[in-house]
Scaffold this motif. Sequence first.
Motif, PDB file in Angstrom:
ATOM      1  N   GLY A 305      86.047 -48.570  29.713  1.00  0.00           N
ATOM      2  CA  GLY A 305      86.250 -47.408  28.867  1.00  0.00           C
ATOM      3  C   GLY A 305      87.666 -46.922  28.735  1.00  0.00           C
ATOM      4  O   GLY A 305      87.897 -45.860  28.152  1.00  0.00           O
ATOM      5  N   ALA A 306      88.630 -47.669  29.274  1.00  0.00           N
ATOM      6  CA  ALA A 306      90.036 -47.281  29.163  1.00  0.00           C
ATOM      7  C   ALA A 306      90.862 -48.514  28.822  1.00  0.00           C
ATOM      8  O   ALA A 306      90.396 -49.654  28.919  1.00  0.00           O
ATOM      9  CB  ALA A 306      90.533 -46.648  30.458  1.00  0.00           C
ATOM     10  N   ARG A 333      97.036 -46.390  32.619  1.00  0.00           N
ATOM     11  CA  ARG A 333      95.688 -46.396  32.037  1.00  0.00           C
ATOM     12  C   ARG A 333      95.641 -45.342  30.934  1.00  0.00           C
ATOM     13  O   ARG A 333      95.919 -44.169  31.166  1.00  0.00           O
ATOM     14  CB  ARG A 333      94.655 -46.096  33.121  1.00  0.00           C
ATOM     15  CG  ARG A 333      93.223 -46.050  32.634  1.00  0.00           C
ATOM     16  CD  ARG A 333      92.258 -45.968  33.805  1.00  0.00           C
ATOM     17  NE  ARG A 333      92.484 -44.785  34.640  1.00  0.00           N
ATOM     18  CZ  ARG A 333      91.886 -44.577  35.821  1.00  0.00           C
ATOM     19  NH1 ARG A 333      91.053 -45.497  36.307  1.00  0.00           N
ATOM     20  NH2 ARG A 333      92.122 -43.477  36.502  1.00  0.00           N
ATOM     21  N   VAL A 334      95.289 -45.785  29.733  1.00  0.00           N
ATOM     22  CA  VAL A 334      95.265 -44.916  28.560  1.00  0.00           C
ATOM     23  C   VAL A 334      93.816 -44.644  28.173  1.00  0.00           C
ATOM     24  O   VAL A 334      92.981 -45.567  28.112  1.00  0.00           O
ATOM     25  CB  VAL A 334      96.017 -45.576  27.387  1.00  0.00           C
ATOM     26  CG1 VAL A 334      95.950 -44.700  26.138  1.00  0.00           C
ATOM     27  CG2 VAL A 334      97.474 -45.854  27.768  1.00  0.00           C
ATOM     28  N   TRP A 340      96.992 -40.327  29.637  1.00  0.00           N
ATOM     29  CA  TRP A 340      97.190 -41.529  30.440  1.00  0.00           C
ATOM     30  C   TRP A 340      97.434 -41.191  31.906  1.00  0.00           C
ATOM     31  O   TRP A 340      97.873 -40.100  32.248  1.00  0.00           O
ATOM     32  CB  TRP A 340      98.344 -42.373  29.896  1.00  0.00           C
ATOM     33  CG  TRP A 340      99.681 -41.690  29.833  1.00  0.00           C
ATOM     34  CD1 TRP A 340     100.169 -40.893  28.841  1.00  0.00           C
ATOM     35  CD2 TRP A 340     100.723 -41.752  30.826  1.00  0.00           C
ATOM     36  NE1 TRP A 340     101.440 -40.460  29.146  1.00  0.00           N
ATOM     37  CE2 TRP A 340     101.813 -40.970  30.352  1.00  0.00           C
ATOM     38  CE3 TRP A 340     100.842 -42.389  32.059  1.00  0.00           C
ATOM     39  CZ2 TRP A 340     102.989 -40.813  31.074  1.00  0.00           C
ATOM     40  CZ3 TRP A 340     102.021 -42.237  32.791  1.00  0.00           C
ATOM     41  CH2 TRP A 340     103.086 -41.459  32.287  1.00  0.00           C
ATOM     42  N   ASP A 341      97.096 -42.173  32.754  1.00  0.00           N
ATOM     43  CA  ASP A 341      97.298 -42.084  34.192  1.00  0.00           C
ATOM     44  C   ASP A 341      98.287 -43.161  34.614  1.00  0.00           C
ATOM     45  O   ASP A 341      98.292 -44.271  34.082  1.00  0.00           O
ATOM     46  CB  ASP A 341      95.988 -42.335  34.962  1.00  0.00           C
ATOM     47  CG  ASP A 341      94.861 -41.416  34.532  1.00  0.00           C
ATOM     48  OD1 ASP A 341      95.127 -40.212  34.373  1.00  0.00           O
ATOM     49  OD2 ASP A 341      93.732 -41.911  34.358  1.00  0.00           O
ATOM     50  N   LEU A 342      99.096 -42.847  35.599  1.00  0.00           N
ATOM     51  CA  LEU A 342      99.939 -43.838  36.255  1.00  0.00           C
ATOM     52  C   LEU A 342      99.154 -44.414  37.425  1.00  0.00           C
ATOM     53  O   LEU A 342      98.765 -43.686  38.338  1.00  0.00           O
ATOM     54  CB  LEU A 342     101.238 -43.199  36.739  1.00  0.00           C
ATOM     55  CG  LEU A 342     102.202 -44.107  37.510  1.00  0.00           C
ATOM     56  CD1 LEU A 342     102.693 -45.259  36.641  1.00  0.00           C
ATOM     57  CD2 LEU A 342     103.374 -43.298  38.054  1.00  0.00           C
ATOM     58  N   LEU A 343      98.896 -45.717  37.393  1.00  0.00           N
ATOM     59  CA  LEU A 343      98.099 -46.347  38.439  1.00  0.00           C
ATOM     60  C   LEU A 343      98.971 -47.020  39.486  1.00  0.00           C
ATOM     61  O   LEU A 343      98.788 -46.827  40.689  1.00  0.00           O
ATOM     62  CB  LEU A 343      97.138 -47.364  37.825  1.00  0.00           C
ATOM     63  CG  LEU A 343      96.141 -46.805  36.811  1.00  0.00           C
ATOM     64  CD1 LEU A 343      95.276 -47.913  36.250  1.00  0.00           C
ATOM     65  CD2 LEU A 343      95.288 -45.710  37.430  1.00  0.00           C
TER      66      LEU A 343
END
Length: 503
Positions: A305-306, A333-334, A340-343
């Motif tokens: 889903g991302a 991750r968008v 968005w997240d920084l993974l």
Amino acid sequence: MVLDSLTDAAGRPLAQAALSQAALSQADFRLTADSGFGDGWNHYAHSMAWFRGRLYVGTSRASMAALRLSQPTPRLYPWPILAPDDLYDIDRRAQIWAYTPETQSWRMVFRSPQVRGSNDRDDVPSYIGLRGMAVHQDVGDPHPCLYVTTWSPHTAHSPDLLRSEDGEHFAPVPRPPFAKTVRAFRTLQPFQGRVHISPTASGTAKGFLQDISSEAVVYANDDLRTDRWTAVSDEGFGNPDNATVFEMAHYAGHLYGGTINPVTGGELWKTRGGDMPYRWTPVITHGAGRGQLNEAAATICEFKGALYVAYGIINGGYHRGANIGPSAAEIIRVWPDDSWDLLVGEARTTDEGLRYPLSGFGPGFDSLFNGYVWRMCVHDGWLYAGTLNWTNTMPYLPMNLWPEDVIALVRRWGDENLLARLGGAELWRTNDGIYWEPVTRNGFGNKFNWGIRTLASTPHGLFVGTANPFAPSVAVKRGRQWQYVHNARGGCEVWLGSAGGAA
């Protein structure tokens, strides 16, 4: 008692540890092709696709030999492999190999033809590399066909898009008429019944740019029986600093395009398609707040889903021509709403607020040498991410140009110890984007596998193709003297991972 509240010996929740037991580990992989399919000049397993019950791999030939003639300063010394001054002394005709799982056998099904070149030679290969593959049913296709994007030398014609109905016979569709100085297409992305490509290399006899094109435009064609390619984006999406549209993906009803931008950092744009040209909107700019250190979107993959996007610096994490780096890769991750997240990466304050790596890993999974994440792929509910690791170039780098503290550290470790500990590409896996575990951190036991270039999920398991340009002969220091010796572990490899696969 709640399972998530318990931890294993490594400190992971037991639920996560149980999931890990179902994923692939290095012990689950077996080698199916080594030494460049028996020819060390097959440096890269550059493209890969599952088609009609077989795995297809397209190679790029003599990449390290060609780089020697166009490498910007500072140069490597000695050059890592023995290569002739005249590239035409090498058979550079790109190949396609097919693997039949039932017989566990490989067979070459295509070799590039030769043409009369602009240098008046009759032995110029049409294609020196095959950088992308996709299975697609075009309007004129009787069933899904295999399409292959090509890389042509500057002395040949502009690149083609190859098509095969049966995996045995390959022929070009009508050649795209645009961008006569283009040397390669990297990504082929079907979307809304059209095929989309973007030029990703330029070059002449005076110089070559493998990853930067003379134009940054996405083109579309809804009938590959014709050469009616239409520009569906503005140049650089309207930003002149976007040098190339490097990667594309289809996600959540949109086509996404990721750029190389050596000035302000890579960007990510999306469109709903429709009438041509498309209307595009920005999702990520300024390298997700990291600027030039996230120069390029190297690979994009949808997972649970991302949209997962890996950023890094071209040329292995050190763009010498633009004086960017060295630095290691990030993964972000968008979500469909463009948040968005920084993974994996560097904690920082951005225009969207504070970002810190949710996985706990810094850039490159805490390794400076992981210059970029080259390819990602989903297999059996897990996301796999493979890196390029430039540790193997350390013995040949001009260390006198490095900071004194770095020189002292490397000398204390020693080149051989550094290669033994850190040499070879890495493959990582995650079930949720937060918890990451290594599958291999040493190129499957081969330090010369400097990159995980291709991944393909199939009914028989996960195939992994490597970039290994340290062949056929590699420079080795014996005492105070450098010698070129045959390298039996050089040339690309293909590994197959499945439960109990190495048994």
